[in-house]
Design a protein around this motif. Structure first.
Motif, PDB file in Angstrom:
ATOM      1  N   UNK A   4     -89.712 -29.416 -53.971  1.00 42.78           N
ATOM      2  CA  UNK A   4     -90.126 -30.616 -53.233  1.00 42.78           C
ATOM      3  C   UNK A   4     -89.031 -31.675 -53.254  1.00 42.78           C
ATOM      4  N   UNK A   5     -88.878 -32.365 -52.132  1.00 45.25           N
ATOM      5  CA  UNK A   5     -87.904 -33.439 -52.040  1.00 45.25           C
ATOM      6  C   UNK A   5     -88.581 -34.800 -51.903  1.00 45.25           C
ATOM      7  N   UNK A  16     -92.840 -35.600 -46.585  1.00 40.82           N
ATOM      8  CA  UNK A  16     -93.249 -34.585 -47.562  1.00 40.82           C
ATOM      9  C   UNK A  16     -92.490 -33.300 -47.229  1.00 40.82           C
ATOM     10  N   UNK A  17     -91.167 -33.353 -47.446  1.00 36.75           N
ATOM     11  CA  UNK A  17     -90.319 -32.231 -47.063  1.00 36.75           C
ATOM     12  C   UNK A  17     -89.873 -31.451 -48.289  1.00 36.75           C
ATOM     13  N   UNK A  18     -89.312 -30.279 -48.037  1.00 42.99           N
ATOM     14  CA  UNK A  18     -88.890 -29.363 -49.095  1.00 42.99           C
ATOM     15  C   UNK A  18     -87.423 -28.990 -48.894  1.00 42.99           C
ATOM     16  N   UNK A  34    -103.089 -38.031 -44.745  1.00 38.94           N
ATOM     17  CA  UNK A  34    -102.483 -39.324 -44.431  1.00 38.94           C
ATOM     18  C   UNK A  34    -101.486 -39.223 -43.281  1.00 38.94           C
ATOM     19  N   UNK A  35    -101.501 -38.115 -42.584  1.00 40.57           N
ATOM     20  CA  UNK A  35    -100.505 -37.885 -41.549  1.00 40.57           C
ATOM     21  C   UNK A  35    -101.201 -37.514 -40.245  1.00 40.57           C
ATOM     22  N   UNK A  83     -90.999 -35.939 -41.930  1.00 37.52           N
ATOM     23  CA  UNK A  83     -91.007 -34.481 -41.976  1.00 37.52           C
ATOM     24  C   UNK A  83     -92.136 -34.017 -42.879  1.00 37.52           C
ATOM     25  N   UNK A  84     -92.882 -33.017 -42.437  1.00 39.07           N
ATOM     26  CA  UNK A  84     -93.997 -32.483 -43.207  1.00 39.07           C
ATOM     27  C   UNK A  84     -93.802 -30.990 -43.441  1.00 39.07           C
TER      28      UNK A  84
END
Length: 910
Positions: free
Chosen positions: A264-265, A281-283, A359-360, A249-250
């Motif tokens: 941020x998680x 990189x999810x929230x 990087x994604x 997840x972005x």
């Protein structure tokens, strides 16, 4: 009307010196008026009783700054309140507040007004809404802390609360009041006026009425940040939004995550061997910062009663009241959990406006089976919260009215009472802001008009504005027509005990109707933001016929027995017969021993039977046991759609329900060694079977193998997280319809003590104590299932039924002291609840103890002033990690977020 005696006056303590801790025996036999006490149909001297009854004098409660019936009931130590006005925030309860004696559930405490039933709340038909009872007209409240189905029929398993208005009134009175918290938010005002004319003894008539107005302003989470900041509960549906293609997840705003409402998680996903598959990189979105802790509430009540003395021993009465409760709530913006965006659109990540992490990479061939019509290869799936449209706002207009025509008196040695009553509760639920038309939002994101990752341009803003949807979501109405008659008389001193035996006979007929109807044209537009089924059209009715008898038999001067029996016949599920036997033994003038045994029942409500099957979210966040076992998403699925999220749940009625049944036992001791001191202890045991409800989601997800048949998956194997997919072929859900579940076993004791110190010219001091100790509260989440303990432990199952789970408090008490001298008075009250292990056992919720202080002054007979401080020491609610309500950081069902509050009341009589 009670005549005060040394015995009665000495007992009326605890709520600021006004609570009778189990109406005591007539230790000194005096010539008192014979009246009917809650729990018996036989008129008798008011101090004589074999069952524990609590009497609350409302006039004294007003000195404590109490202005609502909800506040009265929440202070009962025998209560375990599970739903109050604040739970309307995000839960669609309409602002209803319910009584819940012994923690058995709001639908197992019978609520009466002047000895007769009220219409149940129209939303779920479970129990009468306390907010609809005319507080300004009340004289006293009688609380029977014992089962009473043998006299009153259904719902009286946990006990009976009888709100009693004045019998007559002459003159006029005006009362104004205001409550002002020390901290911002939560102010309230109240005003009522009463009038009456006509003397029954002289003019042979009396007419009186009361008008009452109350306004409670909102208390927002932002106004109590110290409470809200104790919790970091988040939603995976964020603003700015976040996306995936079945894997990592972005969120383009990571790691700032749209602060201050996002955090941020950085979720790490591993395989079964602990190897890192990818890092998202999810929230998380701090949704609770946008909710009301206390909603805006406006109540208006009118009550009028007329009595005509048509003969020396006969009175004709007409009574009408109407209450309107307007409740408005606000929560965070609509969360859309199943949106899609095509490549090549304006806001597609990497297209220039929305950054793509270095990087994604995105898969240009990605096109899963669950993608909507019009989706192209390379499509991304999004979760996005619509903050542009503002918070979701909902308003409920709730109106209750009741008309009674009664005739009572005495004829041929019989005291009789008969009457006709009509009760109606009507509710309209409206969406007033922040809700949007999903049929506009979904394509608007897919084609790139709406920007889910940042600010809107003119086109996006215009489309979102056009999607705003305001209108009536549904209406509901409950009606009860009742004919009742009862009569009682003395039979003679059969056993030469010095007192005659007495008998009461009664009959009742009720016609109950229930209706809940959606608004399909509007509901269709907002199904994705509400989950409400546009096809809702729920109606049911039934007839209830009952007869009952009660016999009181003194067999010795010191000993008497009472036996009662009631037969009820329901047109929709059958009949039931319930007995009760009790004894009263007074071996000495200062000592009374009492006890009782009874069976009880609660008929399934019309809502339990007829509620349509609808989809809603699970109460808690869960990992999909197949697609996210142990919190780790399997390859190819999105963690944000399968891990730690709320899934869709199917709820609804069941026409094959059986009634809940119970057995109740009590035994108690009351003693008065001196005139100015009395104390009581009552032990109680309750066994409940066939409890009605849905399985707790903790049960279903706690053993997904056992309950595999309740998981209904979409064609792609998923469980849905968005209401727009249900119903439909792509809907995945958990089945949780109403059924007869397991049982409850609970026991404990009620303690009370009162003392009056007569200090001569220094005035009088009165002390009161009222406490309840729960020794046992064990429950089953399912029929024939395992037993779980709930005393001092938060439970998400049937404990505190219909209230979303909670603890059974080991200990609760009210402790009071009052001083009075001439026109002056001073009082202090302590309310205490013991601590418990939280929903997440890593936390223990601390004990909650608050002190209230008040003073009164009556310079002349016609004028009285009260000034007080609630929560004198500004006690914060203890921290709780519960997730049953939208408010976080504490449990609003059991603690108050307002803090120290000053209040002023002024009354003028004329």
């Amino acid at each position: 009307m009670f005549r005060k005696t040394k015995v009665c006056t000495g007992l009326m303590l605890a709520f600021g010196g006004t609570l009778a801790l189990g109406v005591a025996p007539a230790f000194a036999q005096q010539q008192l008026e014979r009246v009917e006490i809650t729990g018996s149909a036989i008129k008798r001297i008011d101090a004589e009783t074999a069952v524990p009854v609590t009497i609350i004098k409302v006039e004294e409660l007003r000195k404590e700054g109490i202005t609502t019936v909800e506040q009265v009931v929440s202070r009962l130590s025998a209560g375990q309140q599970a739903q109050g006005t604040s739970q309307s925030v995000g839960l669609g309860t309409g602002g209803a507040s319910f009584a819940n004696l012994r923690g058995l559930g709001q639908n197992k405490t019978l609520v009466l007004l002047n000895g007769r039933r009220l219409a149940n709340n129209a939303i779920d038909s479970s129990a009468p809404d306390l907010n609809m009872i005319p507080f300004a007209a009340l004289e006293r409240v009688e609380v029977l802390r014992d089962g009473a189905s043998a006299l009153y029929g259904t719902d009286a398993i946990g006990g009976v609360i009888n709100f009693i208005t004045r019998k007559d009134y002459t003159g006029g009175t005006i009362t104004l009041g205001a409550d002002s918290p020390q901290h911002p938010g939560g102010k309230s005002t109240s005003a009522n006026i009463g009038f009456g004319f006509g003397d029954l003894s002289k003019d042979r008539f009396n007419v009186f009425g009361f008008l009452d107005y109350q306004k409670q302003k909102e208390l927002t989470a932002a106004q109590r940040p110290i409470i809200n900041d104790r919790s970091i509960k988040t939603s995976p549906t964020t603003s700015p939004g976040q996306y995936n293609q079945g894997g990592a997840v972005q969120n383009p705003s990571y790691p700032t995550c749209g602060s201050p409402d996002g955090i941020p998680l950085g979720t790490v996903t591993t395989d079964a061997n602990g190897n890192v598959l990818y890092t998202s990189q999810d929230c998380g979105y701090l949704y609770a910062r946008k909710v009301d802790l206390i909603p805006v509430t406006e109540r208006k009540t009118g009550f009028i009663k007329g009595t005509l003395q048509i003969a020396d021993q006969h009175q004709l009465g007409l009574e009408y009241f109407i209450s309107q409760n307007n409740n408005a709530t606000k929560i965070a913006g609509v969360p859309y959990g199943a949106l899609w965006m095509n490549p090549g659109t304006k806001y597609y990540p990497g297209a220039g406006i929305t950054p793509l992490p270095s990087a994604f990479t995105l898969d240009p061939t990605y096109l899963p089976a669950g993608a909507p019509t019009g989706a192209l290869p390379g499509v991304i799936k999004l979760r996005w919260r619509d903050t542009f449209s503002g918070g979701r706002q909902e308003a409920t207009d709730n109106t209750q009215q009741r008309f009674i025509a009664s005739l009572e008196g005495a004829v041929a040695g019989w005291d009789y009472r008969t009457g006709f009553s009509y009760n109606e509760n009507k509710l309209t639920d409206k969406l007033t802001g922040g809700y949007t038309d999903g049929t506009i939002i979904t394509p608007g994101v897919l084609n790139g008009t709406i920007n889910p990752f940042g600010d809107q341009d003119a086109a996006g803003a215009a489309l979102l504005t056009s999607a705003l949807a305001k209108g009536t979501l549904f209406t509901a109405k409950g009606q009860v027509y009742t004919l009742d008659a009862q009569a009682s008389r003395d039979l003679g001193d059969w056993f030469h005990a010095g007192r005659p035996a007495a008998i009461a006979l009664g009959a009742e007929y009720r016609r109950e109707k229930f209706q809940e109807i959606g608004n399909p044209p509007f509901d269709t537009l907002v199904i994705s933001s509400t989950g409400f089924d546009p096809a809702t059209d729920n109606e049911g009715s039934r007839n209830v016929e009952a007869v009952y008898a009660e016999l009181n038999m003194p067999v010795l001067k010191e000993l008497e027995f009472t036996a009662s029996l009631r037969y009820d016949r329901y047109s929709d599920f059958g009949n039931t017969t319930n007995p009760k036997v009790s004894f009263r033994y007074q071996p000495a003038k200062q000592v009374l021993v009492r006890g009782s045994y009874s069976t009880g029942f609660r008929a399934p409500s019309l809502y339990d039977i007829n509620a349509p099957q609808t989809y809603t979210n699970t109460a808690n966040n869960w990992d999909d046991p197949v697609r996210c076992p142990g919190g780790n998403a399997i390859p190819g699925v999105s963690p944000s759609d399968n891990c730690a999220v709320q899934f869709m749940s199917l709820i609804g009625g069941n026409k094959n329900l059986k009634p809940e049944t119970s057995k109740n036992y009590t035994v108690g001791l009351v003693f008065e060694p001196v005139v100015d001191f009395n104390a009581s202890v009552d032990f109680w045991w309750i066994e409940l079977k066939h409890q009605i409800g849905g399985l707790a989601d903790t049960t279903i997800f706690g053993d997904p193998t056992k309950y595999a048949g309740l998981f209904h998956r979409a064609p792609d194997g998923s469980l849905s997280t968005d209401g727009s997919l249900c119903p439909g072929v792509n809907c995945g859900y958990v089945e949780d319809t109403t059924m007869n579940l397991g049982g409850v076993k609970t026991s404990g004791l009620d303690l009370g003590a009162n003392y009056r110190l007569r200090a001569g010219e220094a005035g009088n001091l009165t002390f009161g104590f009222n406490g309840t100790y729960v020794n046992k509260f064990d429950y089953q989440n399912e029929a024939n299932g395992a037993w779980f303990h709930n005393v001092g432990v938060y439970a998400g199952g049937v404990a505190l039924s219909s209230g979303g789970g909670g603890p059974a408090f080991r200990w609760q008490h009210a402790l009071s002291a009052n001083w009075a001298r001439g026109p002056w008075g001073l009082g202090v009250v302590n309310h205490y609840k013991s601590g418990y292990i939280d929903q997440d056992p890593s936390n223990t919720v601390g004990a909650y103890s608050t002190w209230d202080l008040y003073g009164t002054w009556q310079p002349i007979k016609a004028v009285s002033l009260t000034f007080g401080v609630r929560n004198l020491f500004d006690k914060l609610p203890p921290y709780s990690n519960q997730s049953a309500t939208f408010q976080v950081g504490y449990d609003p069902r059991f603690a108050d977020a307002v803090g120290r509050t000053y209040y002023l009341r002024g009354s003028y009589s004329f």
